[in-house]
Design an enzyme around this catalytic site. Structure first.
Site, PDB file in Angstrom:
ATOM      1  N   SER A   1       0.853  -1.188   0.000  1.00 19.43           N
ATOM      2  CA  SER A   1       0.000   0.000   0.000  1.00 19.43           C
ATOM      3  C   SER A   1       0.889   1.238   0.000  1.00 19.43           C
ATOM      4  O   SER A   1       2.050   1.177   0.438  1.00 19.43           O
ATOM      5  CB  SER A   1      -0.892   0.007   1.255  1.00 19.43           C
ATOM      6  OG  SER A   1      -1.530   1.252   1.434  1.00 19.43           O
TER       7      SER A   1
ATOM      8  N   TYR B   1      -2.141  -1.055  10.421  1.00 19.87           N
ATOM      9  CA  TYR B   1      -2.221  -1.292   8.978  1.00 19.87           C
ATOM     10  C   TYR B   1      -0.964  -0.777   8.269  1.00 19.87           C
ATOM     11  O   TYR B   1      -0.357  -1.500   7.462  1.00 19.87           O
ATOM     12  CB  TYR B   1      -3.461  -0.616   8.406  1.00 19.87           C
ATOM     13  CG  TYR B   1      -3.578  -0.778   6.911  1.00 19.87           C
ATOM     14  CD1 TYR B   1      -3.988  -1.985   6.368  1.00 19.87           C
ATOM     15  CD2 TYR B   1      -3.280   0.269   6.048  1.00 19.87           C
ATOM     16  CE1 TYR B   1      -4.085  -2.156   4.992  1.00 19.87           C
ATOM     17  CE2 TYR B   1      -3.374   0.115   4.673  1.00 19.87           C
ATOM     18  CZ  TYR B   1      -3.771  -1.099   4.152  1.00 19.87           C
ATOM     19  OH  TYR B   1      -3.858  -1.260   2.780  1.00 19.87           O
TER      20      TYR B   1
END
Length: 262
Positions: A144, A157
Protein backbone atom coordinates in the site's frame (compact mmCIF):
# COMPACT_ATOMS: atom_id res chain seq x y z
CA UNK A 1 5.42 -7.84 -24.73
CA UNK A 2 2.76 -9.23 -22.41
CA UNK A 3 3.77 -12.27 -20.42
CA UNK A 4 1.51 -15.24 -21.07
CA UNK A 5 0.54 -17.72 -18.37
CA UNK A 6 -0.90 -20.54 -20.48
CA UNK A 7 -0.17 -23.95 -19.01
CA UNK A 8 0.55 -22.55 -15.54
CA UNK A 9 -1.48 -22.15 -12.37
CA UNK A 10 -1.88 -18.94 -10.36
CA UNK A 11 -3.01 -18.86 -6.73
CA UNK A 12 -4.82 -15.68 -5.70
CA UNK A 13 -5.84 -14.89 -2.11
CA UNK A 14 -8.62 -12.50 -1.22
CA UNK A 15 -10.05 -13.45 -4.59
CA UNK A 16 -13.76 -13.00 -3.93
CA UNK A 17 -13.81 -9.26 -4.74
CA UNK A 18 -11.77 -6.14 -5.49
CA UNK A 19 -8.14 -6.51 -6.53
CA UNK A 20 -8.11 -10.27 -6.02
CA UNK A 21 -11.05 -10.78 -8.37
CA UNK A 22 -9.46 -8.50 -10.96
CA UNK A 23 -6.15 -10.36 -10.78
CA UNK A 24 -8.08 -13.58 -11.36
CA UNK A 25 -9.79 -12.14 -14.44
CA UNK A 26 -6.56 -10.80 -15.96
CA UNK A 27 -4.52 -13.93 -15.31
CA UNK A 28 -7.15 -16.21 -16.84
CA UNK A 29 -7.35 -13.92 -19.87
CA UNK A 30 -3.64 -14.66 -20.29
CA UNK A 31 -4.24 -18.39 -20.05
CA UNK A 32 -3.62 -19.28 -16.40
CA UNK A 33 -5.53 -21.89 -14.46
CA UNK A 34 -6.50 -20.68 -10.98
CA UNK A 35 -6.64 -21.54 -7.33
CA UNK A 36 -8.91 -18.98 -5.66
CA UNK A 37 -8.77 -18.56 -1.89
CA UNK A 38 -11.05 -16.42 0.29
CA UNK A 39 -13.62 -16.70 3.08
CA UNK A 40 -16.69 -16.33 0.87
CA UNK A 41 -16.95 -19.68 -0.86
CA UNK A 42 -20.15 -18.92 -2.80
CA UNK A 43 -18.54 -15.91 -4.46
CA UNK A 44 -15.47 -17.94 -5.36
CA UNK A 45 -17.56 -20.70 -6.89
CA UNK A 46 -19.54 -18.22 -8.99
CA UNK A 47 -16.34 -16.57 -10.22
CA UNK A 48 -14.75 -19.93 -11.01
CA UNK A 49 -17.72 -20.97 -13.14
CA UNK A 50 -17.70 -17.61 -14.96
CA UNK A 51 -13.98 -17.70 -15.76
CA UNK A 52 -13.99 -21.35 -16.80
CA UNK A 53 -16.83 -20.68 -19.23
CA UNK A 54 -15.24 -17.52 -20.61
CA UNK A 55 -11.61 -18.65 -20.99
CA UNK A 56 -11.66 -22.44 -20.99
CA UNK A 57 -9.37 -22.67 -17.98
CA UNK A 58 -9.67 -24.70 -14.77
CA UNK A 59 -10.42 -22.85 -11.55
CA UNK A 60 -10.27 -24.52 -8.14
CA UNK A 61 -11.62 -22.81 -5.03
CA UNK A 62 -10.86 -23.01 -1.33
CA UNK A 63 -13.05 -21.24 1.18
CA UNK A 64 -10.98 -20.50 4.28
CA UNK A 65 -10.16 -17.65 6.65
CA UNK A 66 -6.48 -16.74 6.26
CA UNK A 67 -6.69 -14.70 9.45
CA UNK A 68 -6.56 -18.08 11.26
CA UNK A 69 -3.02 -19.53 11.27
CA UNK A 70 -4.29 -23.11 10.91
CA UNK A 71 -5.52 -22.19 7.42
CA UNK A 72 -2.04 -21.39 6.12
CA UNK A 73 -0.99 -25.02 5.93
CA UNK A 74 -4.45 -25.92 4.69
CA UNK A 75 -3.84 -23.95 1.49
CA UNK A 76 -0.69 -25.89 0.64
CA UNK A 77 -2.35 -29.16 1.58
CA UNK A 78 -5.22 -28.32 -0.77
CA UNK A 79 -3.00 -27.65 -3.80
CA UNK A 80 -0.93 -30.77 -3.08
CA UNK A 81 -4.09 -32.90 -2.83
CA UNK A 82 -5.30 -31.45 -6.14
CA UNK A 83 -1.97 -32.19 -7.80
CA UNK A 84 -1.48 -28.50 -8.60
CA UNK A 85 1.94 -26.92 -9.01
CA UNK A 86 1.66 -23.18 -8.42
CA UNK A 87 3.76 -20.96 -10.70
CA UNK A 88 2.28 -17.57 -9.74
CA UNK A 89 1.22 -16.39 -6.29
CA UNK A 90 -0.77 -13.21 -5.65
CA UNK A 91 -0.97 -12.44 -1.92
CA UNK A 92 -3.84 -9.98 -1.92
CA UNK A 93 -5.82 -10.90 1.21
CA UNK A 94 -5.70 -8.22 3.89
CA UNK A 95 -7.68 -5.54 5.68
CA UNK A 96 -7.24 -2.29 7.58
CA UNK A 97 -8.63 -0.75 10.76
CA UNK A 98 -9.09 2.90 11.68
CA UNK A 99 -8.68 4.57 15.07
CA UNK A 100 -6.07 5.26 17.73
CA UNK A 101 -4.33 2.15 18.98
CA UNK A 102 -5.21 2.70 22.66
CA UNK A 103 -8.89 2.34 21.75
CA UNK A 104 -8.49 -0.55 19.30
CA UNK A 105 -10.02 -3.98 19.74
CA UNK A 106 -6.98 -6.13 20.62
CA UNK A 107 -8.40 -9.20 18.92
CA UNK A 108 -9.04 -7.27 15.71
CA UNK A 109 -5.54 -5.79 15.72
CA UNK A 110 -4.05 -9.24 16.22
CA UNK A 111 -6.10 -10.58 13.33
CA UNK A 112 -4.90 -7.71 11.14
CA UNK A 113 -1.27 -8.64 11.78
CA UNK A 114 -1.94 -12.36 11.28
CA UNK A 115 -3.63 -11.82 7.92
CA UNK A 116 -1.57 -8.96 6.48
CA UNK A 117 1.80 -10.28 7.67
CA UNK A 118 1.50 -13.85 8.90
CA UNK A 119 -0.53 -15.37 6.07
CA UNK A 120 1.44 -13.53 3.38
CA UNK A 121 4.76 -14.65 4.84
CA UNK A 122 3.65 -18.24 5.37
CA UNK A 123 2.25 -18.65 1.86
CA UNK A 124 5.25 -16.99 0.24
CA UNK A 125 7.57 -19.36 2.12
CA UNK A 126 5.40 -22.39 1.34
CA UNK A 127 5.36 -21.79 -2.41
CA UNK A 128 8.63 -19.96 -3.05
CA UNK A 129 10.72 -23.07 -3.85
CA UNK A 130 8.14 -24.06 -6.50
CA UNK A 131 7.92 -20.53 -7.88
CA UNK A 132 11.71 -20.37 -8.18
CA UNK A 133 12.04 -23.76 -9.84
CA UNK A 134 9.30 -22.96 -12.35
CA UNK A 135 10.89 -19.59 -13.14
CA UNK A 136 8.06 -18.63 -15.48
CA UNK A 137 5.60 -17.00 -13.11
CA UNK A 138 5.38 -14.24 -10.59
CA UNK A 139 5.04 -13.33 -6.95
CA UNK A 140 2.87 -10.28 -6.31
CA UNK A 141 2.43 -9.13 -2.71
CA UNK A 142 -0.12 -6.35 -2.28
CA UNK A 143 1.26 -3.60 -0.04
CA UNK A 144 0.00 0.00 0.00
CA UNK A 145 1.07 3.62 -0.27
CA UNK A 146 0.55 3.54 3.51
CA UNK A 147 3.81 1.57 3.64
CA UNK A 148 5.95 4.62 2.95
CA UNK A 149 5.36 6.50 6.20
CA UNK A 150 3.90 5.89 9.68
CA UNK A 151 0.13 6.34 9.64
CA UNK A 152 -1.51 7.71 12.80
CA UNK A 153 -5.05 6.31 13.20
CA UNK A 154 -3.98 3.32 11.07
CA UNK A 155 -0.79 2.45 12.93
CA UNK A 156 -1.16 -1.32 12.63
CA UNK A 157 -2.22 -1.29 8.98
CA UNK A 158 0.59 1.03 7.88
CA UNK A 159 3.17 -1.04 9.75
CA UNK A 160 1.94 -4.31 8.24
CA UNK A 161 2.18 -2.87 4.74
CA UNK A 162 5.67 -1.49 5.44
CA UNK A 163 6.60 -5.06 6.32
CA UNK A 164 5.11 -6.36 3.07
CA UNK A 165 7.04 -3.83 1.00
CA UNK A 166 10.36 -4.51 2.76
CA UNK A 167 9.86 -8.28 2.79
CA UNK A 168 9.00 -8.42 -0.91
CA UNK A 169 11.95 -6.26 -1.98
CA UNK A 170 14.28 -8.60 -0.07
CA UNK A 171 12.72 -11.69 -1.67
CA UNK A 172 13.04 -10.06 -5.10
CA UNK A 173 16.78 -9.71 -4.50
CA UNK A 174 17.16 -13.24 -3.20
CA UNK A 175 15.42 -14.72 -6.25
CA UNK A 176 16.85 -12.33 -8.86
CA UNK A 177 18.63 -15.07 -10.85
CA UNK A 178 15.74 -17.54 -11.02
CA UNK A 179 13.51 -15.98 -13.68
CA UNK A 180 10.75 -15.39 -11.12
CA UNK A 181 9.20 -11.92 -11.34
CA UNK A 182 8.64 -10.43 -7.88
CA UNK A 183 6.98 -7.14 -6.98
CA UNK A 184 5.22 -5.41 -4.10
CA UNK A 185 2.18 -3.59 -5.49
CA UNK A 186 1.43 -0.34 -3.64
CA UNK A 187 -2.01 1.06 -4.47
CA UNK A 188 -3.57 4.10 -2.89
CA UNK A 189 -7.32 4.53 -2.43
CA UNK A 190 -9.05 1.94 -4.61
CA UNK A 191 -12.75 1.34 -5.24
CA UNK A 192 -13.04 -1.98 -3.43
CA UNK A 193 -14.70 -3.12 -0.21
CA UNK A 194 -11.63 -2.00 1.75
CA UNK A 195 -13.19 1.15 3.19
CA UNK A 196 -16.39 -0.69 4.09
CA UNK A 197 -14.28 -2.93 6.31
CA UNK A 198 -12.22 -0.02 7.68
CA UNK A 199 -15.43 1.78 8.57
CA UNK A 200 -14.22 5.32 7.88
CA UNK A 201 -13.69 7.50 4.81
CA UNK A 202 -10.99 9.34 6.78
CA UNK A 203 -8.74 6.46 5.76
CA UNK A 204 -9.03 7.54 2.12
CA UNK A 205 -6.22 9.80 0.91
CA UNK A 206 -6.16 11.04 -2.68
CA UNK A 207 -8.31 10.12 -5.66
CA UNK A 208 -9.79 6.69 -6.09
CA UNK A 209 -8.43 4.32 -8.68
CA UNK A 210 -10.36 1.36 -10.03
CA UNK A 211 -9.22 -2.23 -9.47
CA UNK A 212 -8.62 -2.43 -13.22
CA UNK A 213 -6.18 0.49 -13.08
CA UNK A 214 -4.27 -0.96 -10.14
CA UNK A 215 -3.97 -4.45 -11.60
CA UNK A 216 -2.95 -2.97 -14.95
CA UNK A 217 -0.06 -1.29 -13.12
CA UNK A 218 0.98 -4.62 -11.62
CA UNK A 219 0.84 -6.41 -14.96
CA UNK A 220 2.92 -3.71 -16.65
CA UNK A 221 5.54 -4.27 -13.95
CA UNK A 222 5.49 -8.03 -14.58
CA UNK A 223 5.72 -7.47 -18.34
CA UNK A 224 8.79 -5.22 -17.98
CA UNK A 225 12.18 -6.63 -18.93
CA UNK A 226 13.30 -6.01 -15.35
CA UNK A 227 10.36 -6.19 -12.95
CA UNK A 228 10.71 -3.53 -10.23
CA UNK A 229 10.65 -4.93 -6.67
CA UNK A 230 8.18 -2.21 -5.68
CA UNK A 231 5.60 -0.55 -7.92
CA UNK A 232 3.22 2.27 -6.97
CA UNK A 233 -0.07 2.61 -8.83
CA UNK A 234 -0.96 6.15 -9.96
CA UNK A 235 1.21 9.18 -10.69
CA UNK A 236 -0.03 11.18 -7.69
CA UNK A 237 0.54 8.19 -5.43
CA UNK A 238 4.11 7.88 -6.71
CA UNK A 239 4.75 11.49 -5.68
CA UNK A 240 3.32 10.80 -2.22
CA UNK A 241 5.50 7.70 -1.92
CA UNK A 242 8.66 9.62 -2.77
CA UNK A 243 7.80 12.38 -0.31
CA UNK A 244 7.02 9.81 2.36
CA UNK A 245 10.47 8.27 1.99
CA UNK A 246 12.31 11.59 1.90
CA UNK A 247 10.51 13.54 4.64
CA UNK A 248 11.79 13.14 8.22
CA UNK A 249 9.24 11.44 10.46
CA UNK A 250 8.89 14.53 12.68
CA UNK A 251 7.87 16.56 9.63
CA UNK A 252 5.72 13.94 7.97
CA UNK A 253 3.72 12.65 10.92
CA UNK A 254 1.66 15.80 11.54
CA UNK A 255 0.74 15.98 7.85
CA UNK A 256 -0.25 12.34 7.70
CA UNK A 257 -2.24 12.64 10.93
CA UNK A 258 -4.12 15.64 9.54
CA UNK A 259 -4.94 13.75 6.33
CA UNK A 260 -6.28 10.89 8.43
CA UNK A 261 -8.59 13.19 10.34
CA UNK A 262 -6.43 13.10 13.47
Amino acid sequence: MSVQFAGTTALVTGASSGLGAEFARVLTARGADLVLVARRLERLEAMARELEARHGIMARVLGTDLGVPASWGQVRAFTDAEGVRVSTLVNNAGFGTYGVLAEADPARADEEVRLNVGALTALTRAYLPDLMSEGTGALVNVASTASFQPVPAMAVYGATKAYVRSFTAAVAWETRNTGLRVTALCPGATRTEFFDVVGSEHAKVGRYQSPEQVVRTAMRALDARHTPPVVVSGAANRVVAVLGRLAPARAGLPVTAALMGR
